[in-house]
Design a protein around this motif. Structure first.
Motif, PDB file in Angstrom:
ATOM      1  N   ARG A  44      -8.042   2.015  -8.290  1.00 15.43           N
ATOM      2  CA  ARG A  44      -7.595   1.396  -7.522  1.00 15.43           C
ATOM      3  C   ARG A  44      -7.053   2.073  -6.335  1.00 15.43           C
ATOM      4  NH1 ARG A  44      -5.339  -4.097 -10.154  1.00 15.43           N
ATOM      5  NH2 ARG A  44      -6.136  -5.236  -7.822  1.00 15.43           N
ATOM      6  N   LEU A  45      -6.121   2.556  -6.672  1.00 14.95           N
ATOM      7  CA  LEU A  45      -5.772   3.589  -5.876  1.00 14.95           C
ATOM      8  C   LEU A  45      -6.499   4.417  -4.876  1.00 14.95           C
ATOM      9  CD1 LEU A  45      -2.114   5.980  -7.560  1.00 14.95           C
ATOM     10  CD2 LEU A  45      -2.299   3.494  -6.569  1.00 14.95           C
ATOM     11  N   ARG A  46      -7.475   5.553  -5.306  1.00 15.67           N
ATOM     12  CA  ARG A  46      -8.794   6.283  -4.673  1.00 15.67           C
ATOM     13  C   ARG A  46      -9.592   5.453  -4.158  1.00 15.67           C
ATOM     14  NH1 ARG A  46     -11.468  10.429  -5.001  1.00 15.67           N
ATOM     15  NH2 ARG A  46      -9.775  11.495  -6.738  1.00 15.67           N
ATOM     16  N   GLU A  47      -9.582   3.661  -4.025  1.00 12.37           N
ATOM     17  CA  GLU A  47     -10.600   2.407  -3.701  1.00 12.37           C
ATOM     18  C   GLU A  47      -9.850   2.413  -1.889  1.00 12.37           C
ATOM     19  OE1 GLU A  47     -10.848  -0.811  -5.199  1.00 12.37           O
ATOM     20  OE2 GLU A  47     -12.477  -0.188  -6.845  1.00 12.37           O
ATOM     21  N   VAL A  48      -8.685   2.394  -2.057  1.00 14.46           N
ATOM     22  CA  VAL A  48      -7.439   2.438  -0.764  1.00 14.46           C
ATOM     23  C   VAL A  48      -7.527   3.358  -0.384  1.00 14.46           C
ATOM     24  CG1 VAL A  48      -4.875   1.957  -0.466  1.00 14.46           C
ATOM     25  CG2 VAL A  48      -6.317   0.727  -2.299  1.00 14.46           C
ATOM     26  N   SER A  49      -7.626   4.646  -0.576  1.00 14.80           N
ATOM     27  CA  SER A  49      -7.064   6.079  -0.327  1.00 14.80           C
ATOM     28  C   SER A  49      -8.565   6.501   0.735  1.00 14.80           C
ATOM     29  CB  SER A  49      -7.135   7.210  -1.252  1.00 14.80           C
ATOM     30  OG  SER A  49      -7.553   8.218  -0.343  1.00 14.80           O
ATOM     31  N   ASP A  50      -9.816   6.268  -0.085  1.00 19.67           N
ATOM     32  CA  ASP A  50     -10.675   6.221   0.334  1.00 19.67           C
ATOM     33  C   ASP A  50     -11.405   5.647   1.668  1.00 19.67           C
ATOM     34  OD1 ASP A  50     -10.958   8.279  -1.908  1.00 19.67           O
ATOM     35  OD2 ASP A  50     -12.756   7.438  -2.623  1.00 19.67           O
ATOM     36  N   ARG A  56      -1.085   5.059   1.749  1.00 17.78           N
ATOM     37  CA  ARG A  56      -2.387   4.540   2.339  1.00 17.78           C
ATOM     38  C   ARG A  56      -2.395   2.765   1.703  1.00 17.78           C
ATOM     39  NH1 ARG A  56      -5.661   9.803   1.045  1.00 17.78           N
ATOM     40  NH2 ARG A  56      -4.468  11.059   2.683  1.00 17.78           N
ATOM     41  N   HIS A  57      -3.709   2.209   2.980  1.00 18.93           N
ATOM     42  CA  HIS A  57      -3.584   0.882   2.922  1.00 18.93           C
ATOM     43  C   HIS A  57      -5.474  -0.027   3.279  1.00 18.93           C
ATOM     44  CE1 HIS A  57      -4.002   0.520   7.232  1.00 18.93           C
ATOM     45  NE2 HIS A  57      -2.749   1.027   7.301  1.00 18.93           N
ATOM     46  N   LEU A  58      -5.339  -0.689   2.783  1.00 14.80           N
ATOM     47  CA  LEU A  58      -6.363  -0.694   3.418  1.00 14.80           C
ATOM     48  C   LEU A  58      -6.620  -1.132   5.113  1.00 14.80           C
ATOM     49  CD1 LEU A  58      -7.563  -2.916  -0.097  1.00 14.80           C
ATOM     50  CD2 LEU A  58      -8.638  -0.851   0.676  1.00 14.80           C
ATOM     51  N   PRO A  59      -7.485  -0.865   5.470  1.00 20.37           N
ATOM     52  CA  PRO A  59      -8.199  -1.297   6.859  1.00 20.37           C
ATOM     53  C   PRO A  59      -7.704  -2.594   7.455  1.00 20.37           C
ATOM     54  CG  PRO A  59      -9.457   0.593   6.338  1.00 20.37           C
ATOM     55  CD  PRO A  59      -9.061  -0.194   4.703  1.00 20.37           C
ATOM     56  N   ASP A  60      -8.556  -3.720   6.123  1.00 20.02           N
ATOM     57  CA  ASP A  60      -8.228  -4.793   6.962  1.00 20.02           C
ATOM     58  C   ASP A  60      -7.522  -6.009   5.628  1.00 20.02           C
ATOM     59  OD1 ASP A  60      -9.166  -4.570   4.087  1.00 20.02           O
ATOM     60  OD2 ASP A  60     -10.882  -5.832   3.614  1.00 20.02           O
ATOM     61  N   GLY A  61      -6.616  -5.086   5.504  1.00 20.29           N
ATOM     62  CA  GLY A  61      -4.983  -5.574   5.160  1.00 20.29           C
ATOM     63  C   GLY A  61      -4.541  -6.434   6.139  1.00 20.29           C
ATOM     64  N   PRO A  62      -3.572  -7.205   6.201  1.00 18.17           N
ATOM     65  CA  PRO A  62      -2.335  -7.544   6.871  1.00 18.17           C
ATOM     66  C   PRO A  62      -2.108  -6.802   7.484  1.00 18.17           C
ATOM     67  CG  PRO A  62      -2.144  -8.459   4.605  1.00 18.17           C
ATOM     68  CD  PRO A  62      -2.969  -7.212   4.184  1.00 18.17           C
ATOM     69  N   PHE A 110      -0.443   1.267  -1.103  1.00 23.10           N
ATOM     70  CA  PHE A 110       0.614   2.268  -1.936  1.00 23.10           C
ATOM     71  C   PHE A 110       0.822   3.126  -1.438  1.00 23.10           C
ATOM     72  CE2 PHE A 110      -4.000   4.782  -2.441  1.00 23.10           C
ATOM     73  CZ  PHE A 110      -3.139   5.724  -1.961  1.00 23.10           C
ATOM     74  N   ALA A 111       2.016   3.955  -2.479  1.00 21.46           N
ATOM     75  CA  ALA A 111       2.909   4.919  -1.931  1.00 21.46           C
ATOM     76  C   ALA A 111       3.767   6.044  -2.627  1.00 21.46           C
ATOM     77  CB  ALA A 111       3.963   4.497  -0.710  1.00 21.46           C
ATOM     78  N   ASN A 112       3.336   6.870  -2.943  1.00 20.63           N
ATOM     79  CA  ASN A 112       4.461   7.727  -4.062  1.00 20.63           C
ATOM     80  C   ASN A 112       5.664   8.073  -3.648  1.00 20.63           C
ATOM     81  OD1 ASN A 112       2.922   9.905  -2.379  1.00 20.63           O
ATOM     82  ND2 ASN A 112       3.729  11.133  -4.139  1.00 20.63           N
ATOM     83  N   LEU A 113       6.429   7.732  -4.644  1.00 22.25           N
ATOM     84  CA  LEU A 113       8.466   7.711  -4.100  1.00 22.25           C
ATOM     85  C   LEU A 113       8.713   9.325  -4.661  1.00 22.25           C
ATOM     86  CD1 LEU A 113       8.777   4.847  -5.678  1.00 22.25           C
ATOM     87  CD2 LEU A 113       8.323   4.588  -2.538  1.00 22.25           C
ATOM     88  N   PHE A 114       9.169   9.818  -4.223  1.00 24.93           N
ATOM     89  CA  PHE A 114      10.822  10.768  -3.869  1.00 24.93           C
ATOM     90  C   PHE A 114      12.061  10.687  -4.707  1.00 24.93           C
ATOM     91  CE2 PHE A 114       7.575  14.014  -1.191  1.00 24.93           C
ATOM     92  CZ  PHE A 114       7.114  14.170  -2.307  1.00 24.93           C
ATOM     93  N   MET A 132       5.301   5.671  -8.235  1.00 26.76           N
ATOM     94  CA  MET A 132       4.230   4.831  -7.458  1.00 26.76           C
ATOM     95  C   MET A 132       4.887   3.919  -7.170  1.00 26.76           C
ATOM     96  SD  MET A 132       1.188   5.564  -5.609  1.00 26.76           S
ATOM     97  CE  MET A 132       1.047   7.301  -6.625  1.00 26.76           C
ATOM     98  N   ALA A 133       4.365   3.659  -5.445  1.00 24.03           N
ATOM     99  CA  ALA A 133       4.879   1.871  -4.683  1.00 24.03           C
ATOM    100  C   ALA A 133       3.889   1.460  -4.272  1.00 24.03           C
ATOM    101  CB  ALA A 133       5.993   2.188  -3.533  1.00 24.03           C
ATOM    102  N   LEU A 134       3.710   0.119  -5.323  1.00 24.23           N
ATOM    103  CA  LEU A 134       2.501  -0.786  -4.955  1.00 24.23           C
ATOM    104  C   LEU A 134       2.704  -1.886  -4.187  1.00 24.23           C
ATOM    105  CD1 LEU A 134       1.091  -0.405  -8.486  1.00 24.23           C
ATOM    106  CD2 LEU A 134       0.116   1.052  -6.922  1.00 24.23           C
ATOM    107  N   VAL A 135       1.746  -1.963  -3.463  1.00 16.37           N
ATOM    108  CA  VAL A 135       1.605  -3.585  -3.163  1.00 16.37           C
ATOM    109  C   VAL A 135       0.693  -4.367  -3.010  1.00 16.37           C
ATOM    110  CG1 VAL A 135       1.940  -4.787   0.055  1.00 16.37           C
ATOM    111  CG2 VAL A 135       3.036  -2.300  -0.295  1.00 16.37           C
ATOM    112  N   TRP A 136       0.863  -5.871  -3.743  1.00 15.09           N
ATOM    113  CA  TRP A 136      -0.139  -6.427  -3.828  1.00 15.09           C
ATOM    114  C   TRP A 136      -0.131  -7.929  -3.125  1.00 15.09           C
ATOM    115  CZ3 TRP A 136      -2.923  -4.962  -8.786  1.00 15.09           C
ATOM    116  CH2 TRP A 136      -2.391  -3.772  -9.064  1.00 15.09           C
ATOM    117  N   GLN A 137      -1.619  -7.992  -2.748  1.00 15.53           N
ATOM    118  CA  GLN A 137      -1.300  -9.296  -2.189  1.00 15.53           C
ATOM    119  C   GLN A 137      -2.668 -10.389  -3.291  1.00 15.53           C
ATOM    120  OE1 GLN A 137      -3.802  -9.511   1.172  1.00 15.53           O
ATOM    121  NE2 GLN A 137      -2.395 -11.560   2.083  1.00 15.53           N
TER     122      GLN A 137
END
Length: 869
Positions: free
Chosen positions: A692-698, A756-762, A738-742, A726-731
């Protein structure tokens, strides 16, 4: 990743230098090889010119110089160095600055004492002036103008004296330049005359590339020429009073030969014109084949070197050491700089001490002292002492480099060898002068142990070309001294086995020469067979596991970039710290400061990395380092350039309350009503989420039309993402960002890397992600949230700004085609961060454009990535 230019064959272990790197290698070797070649040619010419003279005659002339002549030479030397202070005095006046005469005199004396003795006057005196004047409030541009004024005065005076002298005094007809002396004199005289007139005729500034130079008015130019001419006239006067009386052709004739010899010595690139100046003086006075004339001239030249060069150098060294001691007592602001400079001073004095022992071993002992020794010492003690003194001389030349590198072992061995050398100097010829010099240096070095803190091996120390040239030059001069001192001795194989108090000087000198050469060769062999690390390979899982505890204890979240696995890791011997680095072209680039809590280990890693780069012929580069660690890089001689500013939000005071946060507050409230929620999952739970992370990234990469970055930024690499939370933002049930955390164990700083975020996201989803993460990190007890660096932010294009600052400011304002510099800074600025400067530490010199191109290529995944996103 580009393969490093030095490659080791896995089958044979031999080292291969690819052809494409031979030109830069030859370019680096060209200057030192030219210096060595010129020195050898000068000594050979000196040998031919003075073949009738012998060592006894030279020593006898020096010994019989009257006290009146020596005193006159000393007074003229004092007057000469006094006149040199006018260079700086008038230079400061030309830029509208004024400092007390005492301070100006000290700076001028120290800079000229070192540059006259060492050579390379522009580099040496310019560096010393910069170190001093920067403490007195002068800017870099002002110091550069002072250095150029002084250097110009130096050469204008030399050209004026040479030109006028050649016009007024004919050269001896047997000199090569005698036929053209009038033409040459006229040409050289025209240059300072043109300088005097130009300022009155040409009022507009001259422009050359980015440099703008206003020609000085007539009065200022006249002061330059007069002071320079007076300086050279006094220097010539020092030697003139020491010359033999049979050269009674007048001061004008002497001055003509003196200035020509000085010019040839300066352009020869031999330090101090050693050998070149002497050879031209002998030729100029027609001493070829005339031992009765050559020996006195050589004696006068030797006395001149001591009085005009060596004594001021010793006085300048004492002044610097005294000033350091005063600074330590008074806790002066100047003390840290002097403390940092002391290892180099001690290294230089140790180099001189080693040369003194080698030269002493190559020359004859005084007969009276040998007669005394023959009454009280066995011959075997004398022979062994003579041999060991020369071997110690060679070892001191080598250890001088270790002192400059602040090695603890070099400090201890140098102390031992200085004291041993003093004892052997007394046993081999009652050379109490040498013993006093070595003992005084040992006494000065003894309390400075804290300056030599590195525990690295002596055999791991790299020797720059300059150091190799210096050691070889000293040894070549020692060989010449042996040949000159014992030219009357017929060589035979039996000579090596002759032992005698009064007739064994030549055999002892030969054995000492071979012994010192053997010591140097053995050290070189030990250095060559030491283990080397020449390849840059990605870290293994074991290395990443060793680095992980250090990363978690680091105060800076940037240390987590090591987990990306695209950078090699270099650990200290005890694995208390590491640096992450990659190679592009000749640039060995570290990402950030050394990682670790042990300060000594971090400092040692900087030196280790420097030496590894030097062995491979690379440029050491420390990218994106913090102000708290700048002393680590200044200490090893690197230059610092600002590359941007890092945004850090203080979480204790961060909230969405207040008018200034209205936009952010409305965005977060709106998206929360739309069903967005933040989830932070541990590293162990990331693997199932990877599809699911790869879908958002691509989708994000396709929409932005960009390629993956690297080095200072993370990329979508499953192995890397599984190493961090990992920080995940769900709708609802849909993953939109998503963003990986240090996250470190110290809870000093939290940060994100790959976002990374979906282009059609809010709309506003990244604002939501950052705000929610900051609030989450604050609740978890973190003190700071790092938003990362804004490249080139904080650089200003002012009239007096360095070229790099002006160029960076230009790119920051107009480089949107390549990178959203200004937009990135504005975006981060709305979170009200505290901006902290970040720097790049690079070697000094003209390689900066290539280094910056290499760094940009590393980050962008190739040079094409710099141009196309």
């Amino acid at each position: 990743m580009e393969q490093q230019e030095v490659e080791r064959s896995p089958e044979t272990g031999s080292i291969h230098v690819p052809t494409r790197h031979m030109v830069p290698l030859l370019r680096r070797l060209g200057g030192p090889l030219l210096s060595i070649t010129m020195l050898c040619l000068a000594l050979w010419a000196l040998h031919l010119l003075a073949h009738e003279a012998n060592y006894h005659q030279v020593r006898s002339y020096v010994h019989h110089l009257s006290h009146g002549r020596l005193l006159s030479a000393a007074l003229l030397t004092v007057a000469g160095y006094g006149v040199m202070t006018l260079y700086d005095r008038f230079a400061l006046a030309s830029i509208g600055k004024s400092l007390p005469w005492r301070k100006v005199g000290l700076i001028s004396f120290i800079s000229y004492a070192f540059s006259n003795a060492v050579g390379m006057s522009l580099l040496v005196s310019g560096s010393i002036r910069y170190r001093f004047y920067i403490q007195h409030g002068l800017s870099t541009a002002e110091i550069a103008r002072v250095v150029l004024f002084c250097t110009g005065s130096f050469w204008l005076g030399l050209l004026a004296v040479t030109g006028v002298t050649l016009l007024c005094v004919p050269l001896p007809p047997d000199l090569p330049l005698a036929t053209f002396s009038l033409y040459l004199g006229g040409l050289l005289t025209l240059l300072p005359l043109a300088w005097l007139v130009a300022g009155s005729v040409w009022r507009r500034p001259l422009k050359l590339w980015r440099w703008r130079m206003s020609l000085p008015p007539f009065g200022t130019a006249l002061r330059q020429v007069v002071v320079g001419a007076l300086d050279w006239g006094l220097a010539a006067g020092v030697l003139y009073v020491l010359m033999p009386e049979q050269l009674a052709n007048g001061f004008g004739h002497f001055l003509a030969i003196f200035v020509i010899a000085q010019i040839i010595g300066l352009v020869s690139h031999v330090p101090g014109g050693l050998g070149v100046f002497e050879a031209v003086m002998l030729a100029g006075f027609g001493a070829t084949g005339n031992g009765a004339l050559a020996a006195p001239i050589l004696g006068a030249l030797a006395a001149f070197r001591v009085i005009y060069y060596l004594l001021p150098l010793c006085a300048a060294t004492v002044l610097v050491l005294q000033r350091e001691a005063w600074g330590l007592r008074r806790q002066s602001l100047l003390s840290p700089w002097f403390t940092g400079l002391l290892p180099s001073f001690f290294a230089g004095l140790t180099l001189v001490s080693g040369a003194v022992l080698l030269f002493s071993g190559a020359t004859r002992a005084l007969p009276l002292r040998m007669a005394i020794l023959s009454e009280v010492l066995p011959l075997s003690v004398l022979e062994v002492s003579h041999l060991l003194a020369s071997v110690i001389g060679m070892l001191l030349l080598i250890l001088a480099r270790g002192l400059q590198r602040r090695l603890d072992a070099a400090y201890v061995l140098t102390l031992i060898l200085l004291l041993a050398g003093a004892v052997f100097s007394l046993l081999k010829g009652i050379d109490y002068e040498e013993a006093a010099l070595l003992t005084l240096l040992a006494m000065a070095l003894a309390p400075a142990h804290r300056l030599f803190y590195r525990r690295a091996s002596l055999f791991s120390t790299t020797f720059s070309l300059g150091w190799i040239v210096a050691i070889v030059a000293v040894f070549v001069c020692a060989i010449w001294l042996v040949m000159f001192s014992y030219k009357h001795v017929d060589y035979s194989a039996d000579l090596w086995w002759e032992f005698s108090f009064h007739q064994g000087g030549a055999p002892r000198a030969l054995r000492a020469l071979v012994g010192s050469a053997a010591a140097g060769l053995l050290f070189a062999l030990g250095s060559l067979i030491r283990p080397v690390r020449l390849r840059c390979e990605p870290p293994s899982e074991a290395e990443l596991a060793q680095a992980l505890p250090l990363i978690r204890r680091a105060d800076s979240a940037q240390a987590h970039l090591a987990l990306m696995g695209d950078k090699a890791l270099l650990f200290d011997d005890e694995h208390k710290a590491f640096v992450m680095y990659d190679i592009e072209g000749r640039s060995w680039v570290t990402m950030g400061d050394p990682v670790g809590v042990d300060e000594e280990a971090r400092r040692e890693l900087v030196w280790t990395f420097m030496e590894q780069c030097e062995r491979a012929g690379g440029w050491p580069v420390f990218y994106q380092v913090s102000p708290a660690n700048l002393d680590l890089y200044l200490e090893v001689g690197l230059a610092l350039l600002k590359v941007g500013e890092e945004a850090r939000v203080r979480l204790a005071t961060f909230s969405l309350d207040g008018k200034s946060r209205k936009v952010l507050r409305n965005t977060v409230n709106r998206l929360s009503r739309d069903g967005l929620r933040l989830e932070v999952v541990p590293a162990e739970a990331v693997a199932p989420l990877l599809p699911r992370l790869r879908e958002v990234s691509d989708a994000w990469l396709r929409d932005k039309r960009v390629r993956e970055k690297r080095f200072s930024l993370g990329a979508f690499d499953p192995a890397y993402l599984m190493r961090t939370p990992m920080a995940l933002v769900w709708q609802g049930e849909r993953l939109v960002a998503f963003a990986n955390l240090f996250l470190g164990d110290t809870r000093q700083e939290a940060s994100v890397d790959l976002m990374r975020h979906l282009p059609d996201g809010p709309a506003g989803i990244m604002d939501y992600l950052f705000v929610e993460l900051m609030l989450w990190a604050r609740d978890q007890g973190y003190q700071w949230f790092n938003l990362g660096m804004a490249p080139l932010a904080g650089l200003h294009s002012r009239r007096q700004s360095p070229l790099w600052n002006r160029f960076g400011a230009l790119v920051f304002g107009r480089g949107e085609r390549f990178y959203n510099f200004r937009g990135l800074q504005r975006y981060k600025d709305k979170f009200d961060p505290e901006w902290e400067s970040r720097y790049i530490a690079v070697p000094r010199g003209i390689a900066l454009p290539l280094i910056l191109a290499n760094v940009a290529s590393l980050i962008s995944g190739g040079l094409s990535g710099v141009v196309w996103r």
